[in-house]
Scaffold this active site. Structure first.
Site, PDB file in Angstrom:
ATOM      1  CD  GLU A 286      -3.040  -1.285   2.263  1.00  0.00           C
ATOM      2  OE1 GLU A 286      -2.748  -0.603   3.422  1.00  0.00           O
ATOM      3  OE2 GLU A 286      -4.009  -1.595   1.927  1.00  0.00           O
ATOM      4  CG  ASP A 360      -7.744  -5.520   5.225  1.00  0.00           C
ATOM      5  OD1 ASP A 360      -6.955  -5.761   6.096  1.00  0.00           O
ATOM      6  OD2 ASP A 360      -7.600  -4.407   4.555  1.00  0.00           O
ATOM      7  CD  GLU A 388      -9.698  -1.069   8.138  1.00  0.00           C
ATOM      8  OE1 GLU A 388      -8.759  -1.617   8.881  1.00  0.00           O
ATOM      9  OE2 GLU A 388      -9.423  -0.810   7.065  1.00  0.00           O
TER      10      GLU A 388
HETATM   11  C1  GCV Z   1      -2.283   0.375   8.484  1.00  0.00           C
HETATM   12  C2  GCV Z   1      -6.026  -2.105   5.564  1.00  0.00           C
HETATM   13  C3  GCV Z   1      -6.268  -0.642   6.360  1.00  0.00           C
HETATM   14  C4  GCV Z   1      -5.360   0.367   6.467  1.00  0.00           C
HETATM   15  C5  GCV Z   1      -4.206  -0.396   7.099  1.00  0.00           C
HETATM   16  C6  GCV Z   1      -3.508  -1.762   6.199  1.00  0.00           C
HETATM   17  C7  GCV Z   1      -2.590  -2.591   6.779  1.00  0.00           C
HETATM   18  O1  GCV Z   1      -5.671  -1.641   4.243  1.00  0.00           O
HETATM   19  O2  GCV Z   1      -7.464  -0.161   5.687  1.00  0.00           O
HETATM   20  O3  GCV Z   1      -5.750   1.434   7.276  1.00  0.00           O
HETATM   21  O4  GCV Z   1      -2.858   0.535   7.251  1.00  0.00           O
HETATM   22  O5  GCV Z   1      -4.631  -2.428   5.992  1.00  0.00           O
HETATM   23  O6  GCV Z   1      -2.992  -3.471   7.669  1.00  0.00           O
HETATM   24  O7  GCV Z   1      -1.385  -2.212   6.572  1.00  0.00           O
END
Ligand code: GCV
Length: 695
Positions: A286, A360, A388
């Protein structure tokens, strides 16, 4: 009449034992305490015991300076027990960091090999009294099954918390290192009470500034505060830090200057924090920098840091959460494809940290196929405690049920019985080190977690990190008793409510194996229609693939073939429609709207009825809660009632928005038994939440 609770005391607000006859027994059996020994950890344990016993037994307990023969609670390291007791306990093999609690020769004895074992023993003994267990015939040996039991904070240096829904970060960086907030101590105590022994203070989307000397001093102050509670500090390391704060021209892990930079940095950290745990790294994921920016691999990156940490016994937790926007391969397959070929190449002090599922942290995912597939590498489990994708801190969802489902999944990688829990505790492949991480749900809110019941998820994560074979009913029972009341009329229905709450959220958000339907970016509420984000795999349409024919992601051999990443017979079970668990059906199969499920309903009807069931389950939770007012104070009762009202409203929102949207494809009437949507699809699409928390 119960006293008002603001939730700050968590499950550790010791209340006087309510069962009069049991209270009498406890008072008879513990008439004084003998607790010798000096250390910061023992001081903490002694203070906790004093606090707990006085409150639970309603007395001022005498702490005597010598052992007596009868009715005493003796708390001492094994080597400090008198010869008679040592002889009695000769056959007891106390595990590392574990403890023994037993009724021995007229006394109650808590003993351990290390100070921290005694601390855990004290907390567990107090839990026995809190949950009103008889102690007359105690013979209880216990120890952690996983070595590193860690909380991961996704806290940023500016005080915000990524995916945090319980206020700001606990860490007051500007006031550190001199100002030690009482909350740091209370935080450490709460963690120790459930056996958590590590904390990663900062976000995996890391800030290099954290590694500058002034911040290391601040981190050292936190480490000093947590140490008596047996908690080590870990940091997230930004891979490009040698360039950003070290002014090097590269962060290539094979460059000698870069290697030297990390070595010096790590040596300096250990000068300030001798028991520093190590680094957690999100690399080439990411948009985070990583070794691939220099044409190197995850192995090169992780091993470079591992070499620098090894002389100090530090570890690298290297995350396997990777997927690329430039790779058209099913996102669910990518981490396995990248990491499994690297098995056996990581240094001994590298632990690869894997999320529980391949996408996720969804309300339900099958276990990640990496578990069991890298036998030569220590693998850590990463769970998300913060909600989340599960309604933030507004929805009541008991997550230990989800964790248990994953931990008890059988990977079959070494034949039947190759449970995920065995991969994680290292027993399946004989690893020297084992680890588990939970992404924290804690913030500056007075009750720590926003929703009062989200405390159960912090608690439950800790309990499962200590013993991944525990069942979630036991955890729910203990938490409810410790936090609220031992009255069976409260504990029984509320345990059922907690256990059911996980399935409820699956039903009203993502039933039958659907996933990632959450609205974009903030992930608050439904957004199954979102299809225009630049990265294809960030769009819910990528996951549900609804069309005129049907719905679901085909991961069979005719589709992405992700199923083949599982060992047999798991793969066959997922591949064969008749065998595939219905709660994962659309995770693995794209099926026609008129496909018939085992209960005789068509897929379309079943979808609607599952959404409805989720809504009805929330209504049932409300009903149960209404009956609980005699057991909780009025303020807490009202607070949870208001939250359940919102949860119901949002469950209906999920049902209506998703079913209206899928109806655009199925063109079928809503099933009998599903309540008619309250608004139009356009209305639901028009809802925008630019300031939803946690981004
Ligand atoms: C910390 C998901 C979440 C992100 C998070 C990522 C990860 O994509 O939306 O906020 O980033 O996971 O676990 O690295």
């Amino acid at each position: 009449m119960a006293l008002p609770q603001n939730g700050y005391g968590l499950w550790l607000d010791y209340k006087k034992v309510s069962d009069a006859s049991l209270l009498g027994d406890y008072q008879n059996q513990i008439q004084s305490v003998y607790f010798p020994g000096e250390s910061s950890t023992l001081d903490v344990a002694r203070a906790e015991l004093k606090l707990g016993l006085n409150a639970l037994l309603g007395t001022t307990m005498e702490f005597s300076s010598s052992a007596s023969n009868n009715t005493q609670l003796i708390v001492a390291k094994f080597e400090q027990l008198d010869q008679k007791l040592q002889k009695n306990l000769k056959k007891v093999k106390i595990p590392e960091d574990g403890y023994y609690i037993g009724h021995v020769a007229g006394n109650t004895v808590i003993t351990a090999k290390e100070d921290v074992g005694l601390l855990y023993g004290v907390f567990n003994f107090l839990r026995m009294l809190q949950t009103q267990q008889p102690i007359a015939k105690l013979d209880h040996l216990d120890g952690p099954k996983i070595d590193l039991r860690i909380l991961n904070h996704w806290d940023n240096l500016d005080g915000t918390v990524e995916r945090g829904y319980a206020g700001k970060s606990l860490w007051k960086w500007q006031k550190l290192p001199k100002y030690i907030d009482q909350r740091y101590i209370d935080y450490a105590r709460a963690n120790a009470s459930v056996g958590i022994n590590g904390t990663v203070l900062t976000n995996v989307n890391a800030n290099a500034w954290l590694l500058t000397p002034s911040y290391i001093d601040k981190v050292a102050a936190l480490a000093d505060t947590f140490r008596p509670y047996g908690i080590k500090v870990y940091l997230t390391a930004r891979f490009s830090a040698p360039m950003e704060i070290g002014h090097l021209s590269t962060a290539d892990p094979l460059d000698p200057q870069v290697q030297q930079w990390w070595k010096d940095k790590i040596d300096n950290i250990y000068k300030k924090i001798p028991d520093f745990g190590g680094f957690l790294v999100k690399a080439n994921s990411e948009g985070q920098p990583g070794p691939q920016n220099y044409g190197r691999s995850h192995v090169d990156g992780a091993n470079m840091m591992a070499d620098a940490l090894a002389p100090h016994n530090g570890v690298v937790l290297w995350r396997a959460f990777v997927y690329s926007e430039h790779d058209a391969t099913d996102r669910a397959k990518q981490a396995y494809l990248e990491f499994v070929p690297m098995d056996g190449k990581f240094k001994d002090n590298v632990i690869v940290q894997v999320k529980n599922g391949a996408i996720d942290f969804q309300p339900r995912e099958p276990f990640h196929p990496i578990f069991g597939a890298m036998p030569k590498t220590a693998l850590a489990m990463e769970f998300q405690i913060t909600q989340e994708y599960l309604g933030f801190s507004t929805h009541l969802v008991f997550l230990p049920k989800l964790y248990e489902e994953v931990l008890k999944s059988d990977t079959y990688q070494q034949g039947k019985g190759s449970l995920v829990a065995k991969v994680i505790d290292g027993s399946l492949d004989n690893h020297k080190i084992s680890a588990i991480s939970g992404v924290s749900n804690i913030g500056s809110d007075l009750n720590w977690t926003g929703h009062p019941f989200a405390q159960a998820n912090w608690y439950g994560y800790g309990r499962l990190a200590w013993d991944p074979y525990l069942d979630s009913e036991t955890i729910a029972d203990q938490w409810l008793r410790s936090t609220y009341s031992n009255d069976e009329n409260f504990v029984k229905p509320m345990t059922e409510l907690l256990i059911e709450s996980r399935e409820a959220v699956v039903n009203y958000m993502t039933p039958l194996g659907l996933h990632h339907l959450m609205d974009t970016n903030h992930h608050y509420g439904p957004g199954p229609w979102v299809s225009e984000l630049a990265r294809p795999e960030w769009n819910p349409t990528y996951y549900h693939k609804a069309d005129a024919e049907g719905i679901g992601f085909d991961r069979t051999q005719t589709g992405s073939d992700a199923i083949m990443q599982y060992a047999e017979p798991v793969a066959q079970r997922f591949e064969q429609l008749e065998q595939c668990p219905e709660n994962l059906l659309l995770w693995f199969h794209h099926l026609p709207w008129d496909y018939t499920l085992s209960d005789g309903h068509t897929l379309w009807d079943s979808l609607g009825l599952q959404y409805q069931k989720g809504v009805d389950q929330v209504r049932a939770m409300q009903k149960t809660w209404e009956q609980m007012s005699p057991y909780v104070d009025a303020l807490s009762h009202k607070e949870v009632r208001m939250l359940l009202d919102i949860q119901l409203e949002e469950a209906i929102w999920w049902k209506d928005a998703c079913m209206l949207y899928f109806h655009e494809y199925s063109k079928l009437p809503f099933p009998k038994g599903m309540e008619t949507p309250k608004h139009s699809l356009d209305y639901y699409k028009s809802l925008k939440h630019p300031y939803a928390p946690g981004i």
